[in-house]
Design a protein around this motif. Sequence first.
Motif, PDB file in Angstrom:
ATOM      1  N   ASN A 295       0.809  -1.222   0.000  1.00  0.00           N
ATOM      2  CA  ASN A 295       0.000   0.000   0.000  1.00  0.00           C
ATOM      3  C   ASN A 295       0.836   1.263   0.000  1.00  0.00           C
ATOM      4  O   ASN A 295       0.343   2.354   0.305  1.00  0.00           O
ATOM      5  CB  ASN A 295      -0.948   0.003   1.211  1.00  0.00           C
ATOM      6  CG  ASN A 295      -2.087  -0.985   1.034  1.00  0.00           C
ATOM      7  OD1 ASN A 295      -2.561  -1.205  -0.077  1.00  0.00           O
ATOM      8  ND2 ASN A 295      -2.519  -1.591   2.118  1.00  0.00           N
ATOM      9  N   ARG A 303       0.223  -2.534  -7.359  1.00  0.00           N
ATOM     10  CA  ARG A 303      -1.149  -2.901  -6.958  1.00  0.00           C
ATOM     11  C   ARG A 303      -2.179  -2.070  -7.718  1.00  0.00           C
ATOM     12  O   ARG A 303      -3.221  -2.575  -8.151  1.00  0.00           O
ATOM     13  CB  ARG A 303      -1.299  -2.718  -5.450  1.00  0.00           C
ATOM     14  CG  ARG A 303      -2.665  -3.072  -4.911  1.00  0.00           C
ATOM     15  CD  ARG A 303      -2.631  -3.197  -3.399  1.00  0.00           C
ATOM     16  NE  ARG A 303      -2.126  -4.506  -2.995  1.00  0.00           N
ATOM     17  CZ  ARG A 303      -1.763  -4.816  -1.753  1.00  0.00           C
ATOM     18  NH1 ARG A 303      -1.816  -3.887  -0.797  1.00  0.00           N
ATOM     19  NH2 ARG A 303      -1.344  -6.019  -1.466  1.00  0.00           N
ATOM     20  N   ARG A 307      -4.991  -3.602 -10.209  1.00  0.00           N
ATOM     21  CA  ARG A 307      -6.414  -3.403  -9.902  1.00  0.00           C
ATOM     22  C   ARG A 307      -7.134  -2.673 -11.030  1.00  0.00           C
ATOM     23  O   ARG A 307      -8.312  -2.935 -11.290  1.00  0.00           O
ATOM     24  CB  ARG A 307      -6.554  -2.664  -8.571  1.00  0.00           C
ATOM     25  CG  ARG A 307      -6.149  -3.543  -7.394  1.00  0.00           C
ATOM     26  CD  ARG A 307      -6.411  -2.903  -6.057  1.00  0.00           C
ATOM     27  NE  ARG A 307      -6.283  -3.912  -4.995  1.00  0.00           N
ATOM     28  CZ  ARG A 307      -6.624  -3.713  -3.740  1.00  0.00           C
ATOM     29  NH1 ARG A 307      -7.101  -2.537  -3.355  1.00  0.00           N
ATOM     30  NH2 ARG A 307      -6.485  -4.663  -2.844  1.00  0.00           N
ATOM     31  N   GLU A 355      -3.540 -11.338  -5.911  1.00  0.00           N
ATOM     32  CA  GLU A 355      -3.895  -9.917  -5.846  1.00  0.00           C
ATOM     33  C   GLU A 355      -5.250  -9.652  -6.495  1.00  0.00           C
ATOM     34  O   GLU A 355      -6.040  -8.860  -5.993  1.00  0.00           O
ATOM     35  CB  GLU A 355      -2.807  -9.081  -6.532  1.00  0.00           C
ATOM     36  CG  GLU A 355      -1.654  -8.738  -5.639  1.00  0.00           C
ATOM     37  CD  GLU A 355      -2.062  -7.830  -4.488  1.00  0.00           C
ATOM     38  OE1 GLU A 355      -2.569  -6.725  -4.724  1.00  0.00           O
ATOM     39  OE2 GLU A 355      -1.879  -8.243  -3.324  1.00  0.00           O
ATOM     40  N   ARG A 358      -7.943 -10.836  -4.195  1.00  0.00           N
ATOM     41  CA  ARG A 358      -8.105  -9.890  -3.083  1.00  0.00           C
ATOM     42  C   ARG A 358      -8.866  -8.640  -3.546  1.00  0.00           C
ATOM     43  O   ARG A 358      -9.716  -8.111  -2.837  1.00  0.00           O
ATOM     44  CB  ARG A 358      -6.720  -9.515  -2.539  1.00  0.00           C
ATOM     45  CG  ARG A 358      -6.772  -8.598  -1.325  1.00  0.00           C
ATOM     46  CD  ARG A 358      -5.377  -8.338  -0.785  1.00  0.00           C
ATOM     47  NE  ARG A 358      -4.857  -9.508  -0.092  1.00  0.00           N
ATOM     48  CZ  ARG A 358      -3.691 -10.071  -0.365  1.00  0.00           C
ATOM     49  NH1 ARG A 358      -2.918  -9.587  -1.319  1.00  0.00           N
ATOM     50  NH2 ARG A 358      -3.271 -11.118   0.302  1.00  0.00           N
ATOM     51  N   PHE A 359      -8.555  -8.194  -4.760  1.00  0.00           N
ATOM     52  CA  PHE A 359      -9.233  -7.010  -5.292  1.00  0.00           C
ATOM     53  C   PHE A 359     -10.717  -7.284  -5.510  1.00  0.00           C
ATOM     54  O   PHE A 359     -11.565  -6.443  -5.205  1.00  0.00           O
ATOM     55  CB  PHE A 359      -8.593  -6.577  -6.609  1.00  0.00           C
ATOM     56  CG  PHE A 359      -9.366  -5.489  -7.320  1.00  0.00           C
ATOM     57  CD1 PHE A 359      -9.467  -4.227  -6.764  1.00  0.00           C
ATOM     58  CD2 PHE A 359      -9.995  -5.728  -8.523  1.00  0.00           C
ATOM     59  CE1 PHE A 359     -10.174  -3.228  -7.397  1.00  0.00           C
ATOM     60  CE2 PHE A 359     -10.710  -4.736  -9.171  1.00  0.00           C
ATOM     61  CZ  PHE A 359     -10.797  -3.482  -8.609  1.00  0.00           C
ATOM     62  N   GLU A 361     -12.596  -9.236  -3.900  1.00  0.00           N
ATOM     63  CA  GLU A 361     -13.259  -9.211  -2.589  1.00  0.00           C
ATOM     64  C   GLU A 361     -13.418  -7.773  -2.104  1.00  0.00           C
ATOM     65  O   GLU A 361     -14.455  -7.383  -1.556  1.00  0.00           O
ATOM     66  CB  GLU A 361     -12.442 -10.022  -1.580  1.00  0.00           C
ATOM     67  CG  GLU A 361     -12.436 -11.527  -1.869  1.00  0.00           C
ATOM     68  CD  GLU A 361     -11.374 -12.281  -1.071  1.00  0.00           C
ATOM     69  OE1 GLU A 361     -10.590 -11.615  -0.360  1.00  0.00           O
ATOM     70  OE2 GLU A 361     -11.323 -13.527  -1.180  1.00  0.00           O
ATOM     71  N   THR A 362     -12.364  -6.966  -2.329  1.00  0.00           N
ATOM     72  CA  THR A 362     -12.378  -5.572  -1.880  1.00  0.00           C
ATOM     73  C   THR A 362     -13.415  -4.747  -2.628  1.00  0.00           C
ATOM     74  O   THR A 362     -14.139  -3.951  -2.042  1.00  0.00           O
ATOM     75  CB  THR A 362     -10.986  -4.926  -2.076  1.00  0.00           C
ATOM     76  OG1 THR A 362     -10.017  -5.713  -1.394  1.00  0.00           O
ATOM     77  CG2 THR A 362     -10.939  -3.519  -1.530  1.00  0.00           C
ATOM     78  N   SER A 365     -16.807  -5.207  -1.399  1.00  0.00           N
ATOM     79  CA  SER A 365     -17.036  -4.436  -0.164  1.00  0.00           C
ATOM     80  C   SER A 365     -17.297  -2.975  -0.506  1.00  0.00           C
ATOM     81  O   SER A 365     -18.181  -2.337   0.063  1.00  0.00           O
ATOM     82  CB  SER A 365     -15.814  -4.537   0.751  1.00  0.00           C
ATOM     83  OG  SER A 365     -15.538  -5.874   1.080  1.00  0.00           O
ATOM     84  N   GLY A 366     -16.529  -2.454  -1.466  1.00  0.00           N
ATOM     85  CA  GLY A 366     -16.701  -1.060  -1.888  1.00  0.00           C
ATOM     86  C   GLY A 366     -18.074  -0.819  -2.486  1.00  0.00           C
ATOM     87  O   GLY A 366     -18.681   0.236  -2.282  1.00  0.00           O
ATOM     88  N   THR A 396      -9.398   3.485  -0.794  1.00  0.00           N
ATOM     89  CA  THR A 396      -9.497   2.321   0.098  1.00  0.00           C
ATOM     90  C   THR A 396      -9.961   1.065  -0.628  1.00  0.00           C
ATOM     91  O   THR A 396      -9.473  -0.029  -0.356  1.00  0.00           O
ATOM     92  CB  THR A 396     -10.456   2.632   1.266  1.00  0.00           C
ATOM     93  OG1 THR A 396     -10.041   3.842   1.903  1.00  0.00           O
ATOM     94  CG2 THR A 396     -10.463   1.508   2.281  1.00  0.00           C
ATOM     95  N   TYR A 397     -10.897   1.253  -1.560  1.00  0.00           N
ATOM     96  CA  TYR A 397     -11.509   0.077  -2.187  1.00  0.00           C
ATOM     97  C   TYR A 397     -11.133  -0.098  -3.659  1.00  0.00           C
ATOM     98  O   TYR A 397     -11.674  -0.973  -4.335  1.00  0.00           O
ATOM     99  CB  TYR A 397     -13.039   0.142  -2.045  1.00  0.00           C
ATOM    100  CG  TYR A 397     -13.477   0.117  -0.607  1.00  0.00           C
ATOM    101  CD1 TYR A 397     -13.496  -1.073   0.107  1.00  0.00           C
ATOM    102  CD2 TYR A 397     -13.830   1.290   0.057  1.00  0.00           C
ATOM    103  CE1 TYR A 397     -13.878  -1.102   1.442  1.00  0.00           C
ATOM    104  CE2 TYR A 397     -14.214   1.274   1.394  1.00  0.00           C
ATOM    105  CZ  TYR A 397     -14.235   0.071   2.078  1.00  0.00           C
ATOM    106  OH  TYR A 397     -14.607   0.041   3.392  1.00  0.00           O
TER     107      TYR A 397
END
Length: 879
Positions: A295, A303, A307, A355, A358-359, A361-362, A365-366, A396-397
């Motif tokens: 991050n 990243r 993404r 990665e 993970r994105f 999933e993120t 959430s966003g 963040t998302y």
Amino acid sequence: MKFMKTSEIRESYLGFFESKGHLRMDSFSLVPKNDKSLLLINAGMAPLKPYFTGVEEPPRRRVTTCQKCIRTGDIENVGKTSRHGTFFEMLGNFSFGDYFKNEIIPWAWEYITGVLQIPKDKLFVTIYLDDDEAYEIWTTKTDMDPNRIFRLGKEDNFWEHGSGPCGPCTEIHYNKAGVTVTTAEEFVKAGDEDKIVEFWNLVFTQFDGDGKGNYERLANPNIDTGMGLERMATIMQGVDNIFEIDIVKDILQGVCGIVGKEYGKDKNTDISLRIITDHVKSVSMMLCDGVQPSNEGRGYVLRRLLRRAARHGRLLGVKDEFLYKVVDFVIDNYGDAYPALHQKADYIKKIVTLEEKRFNETIDSGMDILKEYIEEAVKENKTVLEGEKAFKLYDTYGFPLELTEEILEEKSITVDIEEFNKNMKDQRERARAARGESSYMGADEVPLNKIDASITTKFDGYNNTTLKSNILVIVTDEEERTALTSGETGYVFTETTPFYAEMGGQVGDTGLILTETAKVKVTNCKKNVGGKIAHYVEVLEGSIAVGETVELKVCEKKRKNVCKNHTATHMLQEALREVLGEHVHQSGSYVDEERLRFDFTHFSALSKEEIEKAEIIVNEKIMDVFDVVTNVMTIEEAKKSGAMALFDDKYSEEVRVVSVGDFSKELCGGTHVRNSGEIGLFKIISESGVAAGVRRIEALTGFGAIHYVESKNKELKEISSILKCSESDVIKKIEQQSNELKIKEKEIIELKNKLASGAEEDILNNIKEVEGIKVLSAALKDIDGNALRDLCDKMRDKIGSGVVVLGSEVSGKVNFVAMASKDTLPKGIHCGKIIKEVATIAGGSGGGRPDMAQAGGKDAEKLECAMENVFEIVKKLVK
């Protein structure tokens, strides 16, 4: 002009300059070395700065490279224009105080018109306004038409980056649209319209600038040229877009096949296809060079690119992980030029998959957060979403602004772009402040880093820990000195030294520098930015001076312990490859006299059995008492012998290969034991994750390992004493006591639940009617999470229709549960929103569904207050 593949252009350029006496060097890593001014290498000359500044001697005065580069300054334009990309290759030829304008201008003309056979009437040249010398060379030493040479100002034809080496440049341009221009103004206009493209910049580095407009002429001017390979390929292949050249087009067509889309049919689809193509190429190259997703810093760049690519996959309708498939097309097209891509293929694809997962999933959430923002805006009749909220989604998302705008557009809501941009600007300023102001090399402009390039120190410490040598240079943090006296600190450079300078994860030696009258403590040994070996010293007695002969003595006890840990690190890597597989490669290491730390590529936590197996293998090889042998050979001989090397490290023509018997063989410049038996004992003390796809093992050797085992044995004795049992029965005793505790805990919970059930009538007395809805709110004590949920469920059943919110304090922490009957939901009741506000009052957070939600709180003293506010919160929600 003939058609040329990208690989042919690359080879023709490097071969041409080899014929002019240049040393062909492999591309440097994308990760800068000793250069704090850059996150990632962004130009062909960037890794060569030490040679331009004179702090380091180049391997030859003439060098040519094809350098991997990453630039993200125009990331928003990638995929939208014909020429923007984040990864590109820069062809360059460089002179470090050797040839200058008289040579490079005719050579450039010879290469362009002779080797590439570009028609002369398709070419234009620009020079700096006052550079009469360049104009004369162009018009007398080439047959370039003078009417096609234009003089431009500093902004266009003077290369300068802060303070440091700088100078005028001449640029060579291709008339791709066949336009007619006769003036500098017409030329600039045609360039702005992309009808004429610049493809080669020849920089004449002849000044040292202070960044304030003052220039001093360099005694030995340099040449630094840069030709974008992709842009040159568009010219030689007759295409108008970097995504249409052979090696990039092949990746793009691969993306089309994976996502099931056709290129050239839809503008927005094409943008997404180009972004995926470009970004996966960049990500693959960065991962290959050791950049890891994170991050901050270059890890954040990686990243972000990954993404963005994944997000555009979603826009094309791809929901599952797919980017790892694109990596194969990148390797197919770039693997010959950069073989490490083949060697690290599995690792790259695994990290990309992790990665992207993970994105996904993120971003889900966003999406939930964005839905909440939309609900709030609709309820409050807002037509503009706060820029701060849009930025939070972005930062963040991983939600790009255009995705947020696209979703909001369906609800006739826009984003406060001005506020969003302000948040973006603030973040960039914070990042810039964190990096700090930097010089040309990003290193501190201190005397330590300004030692003349001609000063060299021979390291003669592999077999010696004591020798005599002469002092060449002494500096302090403020100035160069002729001497240091008692109480002073500084940095000493000698002709020869037995002190190992910190490198390759191994710490620097410490020890003493002695004369008949002086005693100097060496607190560390490191290399400065120019690679000069510096002894960090503190004068304890007497004084030392430049030219004086001194005795240098390394602390042997520390050196021996460091050697044990370093050799054990090599053996650990080989053991892990045996246990886990050939994909294991070193990702970083640290070796001092206390312990060793080894970072390596692997995708999951090691099991207890895997750790034990690796440890046993190392100890078995220690007990085999293998000789540790060092051989000096060429880099090619080393690779053929099967020696392990770090992919992103640059090696000289001759390298040291360290072999532990027939077990381990690695390229290494560090110090080692003479045989594996000297290590004594090897003990792994921890295993953990440090980044996606990277694990870390810490271990001890020798007496460090023995002391560790003794301390654990002592702890075991103390535990058995407390438990009043023998050491062999400790586990059995703990299991027995644990079972007894579980039984007692169960009994306690059952008693609490009975108490709670008995208090049901008291709790029902807390019902109030709010806007026609029954609302029950109660603060309780010592009712744990499960019992609280059961009680809330019972209360909801008892009141039939309404809302129940219960809070309970257990051991200083607060639990909240909210439940609502289905018939209250159309009236605006939403338990997730209720619980969120309630928990916030008690310093907590949480959420959930409209009919059921739970949360936690940290401030037990606010429990009563939180429960009293339930009625007002419900009142606000009711439509």
